[in-house]
Enzyme design. Sequence first.
Site, mmCIF file in Angstrom:
data_model
loop_
_atom_site.group_PDB
_atom_site.id
_atom_site.type_symbol
_atom_site.label_atom_id
_atom_site.label_comp_id
_atom_site.label_asym_id
_atom_site.label_seq_id
_atom_site.Cartn_x
_atom_site.Cartn_y
_atom_site.Cartn_z
ATOM 1 N N ASP A 256 0.852 -1.179 0.000
ATOM 2 C CA ASP A 256 0.000 0.000 0.000
ATOM 3 C C ASP A 256 0.895 1.239 0.000
ATOM 4 O OD1 ASP A 256 -3.187 0.334 0.542
ATOM 5 O OD2 ASP A 256 -2.101 2.110 1.197
ATOM 6 N N ASP A 301 -7.533 -4.190 -5.440
ATOM 7 C CA ASP A 301 -8.742 -3.601 -4.853
ATOM 8 C C ASP A 301 -8.597 -2.094 -5.024
ATOM 9 O OD1 ASP A 301 -11.078 -3.254 -3.461
ATOM 10 O OD2 ASP A 301 -10.151 -3.438 -1.491
ATOM 11 N N CYS A 354 -15.489 -0.846 -5.038
ATOM 12 C CA CYS A 354 -16.783 -0.748 -4.356
ATOM 13 C C CYS A 354 -17.596 0.371 -5.006
ATOM 14 C CB CYS A 354 -16.612 -0.527 -2.846
ATOM 15 S SG CYS A 354 -15.619 0.903 -2.385
#
Length: 402
Positions: A256, A301, A354
Amino acid sequence: MRLHRNLVFTVIDSLQEIFNEKEYADKVVQKALKKDLRWGARDRKFVAETIYEIVRWKRLYNEIAGTKDHYSRENLWKVFAVWAVLRGIDLPDWKYFEETPVRRIKGKFDELQNNRAISQSIPDWMDELCLKELGEKKWTAELKAQNIPASAILRVNTLRATKKQLHDLLSKDDIITKPIKGYPSALELDERKNVFVTQAFKSGMFEMQDASSQLVAEFLDVQPGMRVVDTCAGAGGKTLHIAALMENKGSIIATDIYGGKLVELKKRAKRAGAFNITTKKIESTKTIKKLYNTADRVLIDAPCSGLGVLKRNPDSKWKLQPEFIDNIKAIQSDILERYAKIAKVGGKVVYATCSILPSENQEQVAKFLEKNDNFKLIKDKKILASVSGYDGFYMALLERIS
């Protein structure tokens, strides 16, 4: 319902922080719930749910109250009064409610039902964008579903417990759960309770994770012994699920750009008993290039608009700006292009968001495949809250063929 002064004042103070000081609703609610240790479960529930409901319906209540999107303390009381009247709550004999026009509030509510953006409480630009991408029927249904508060879902950590073991243990704490068909590791709470004080949580038996989010790791098709890279791992909700599916065998590299999130991931992994995870902060493009052609599975993601999780994050409706969506699409395209190369030949990649916007999802995948004929699409999955009852998500499984 009888309104209690200290609880209502806490709600007003919290709305002041969210609307005027631009604080995040979840952080404000967490702080509010610590304000008085004497509060019982019912008091805490009132404070949390009322704050979230007024944030969720901010535009509608503002229109009814006639506060012109200006949230002075006086206007916050007017907005609160609208919330109370629409829920059939008798207003107490407090000075803040002396001139509340109860009949006008109810009449105005009825009058505004023909305007979707106002009645469903979203910005005009968001309504126009989603209408354009999803069409009227699908967007109208989705918008209504996104205004229903999110269920509280647990993901059972199968490294520590089975679903039955967790269900039985939580029931001893008067926390009732039920399995959800089609979601192998999910338990849904009968009602929201503070599950984080339980011994089951402290022992790493579960994480809080929406049912739709739980499908992403399953979609990645991991097996014990594989080498997996989770490229946008954040605090590790999906990373931990992958570790459980791999039965702690093989290796997971969690990357990340935010080191602080990876520190939190390490803490959660220790509690969960997930010992096959290595964290790596992305310092530059070199960090990713060093991983090229090495992984059996890659999870991307991707950062996104979050338009699939408005039911969970209602204040994001008011923080999100149209230019952010334009920018995030460019970032998504770049991340997919670069991070997919981490997969070795025969390896698989999941691109997930999402978001419910095709421009962030299947259109991104289609553009990637046009430029990269060494990948093929195996399958994809579009999840709408209006169909599933849970968060909106998208996931595409790609395979590197050369």
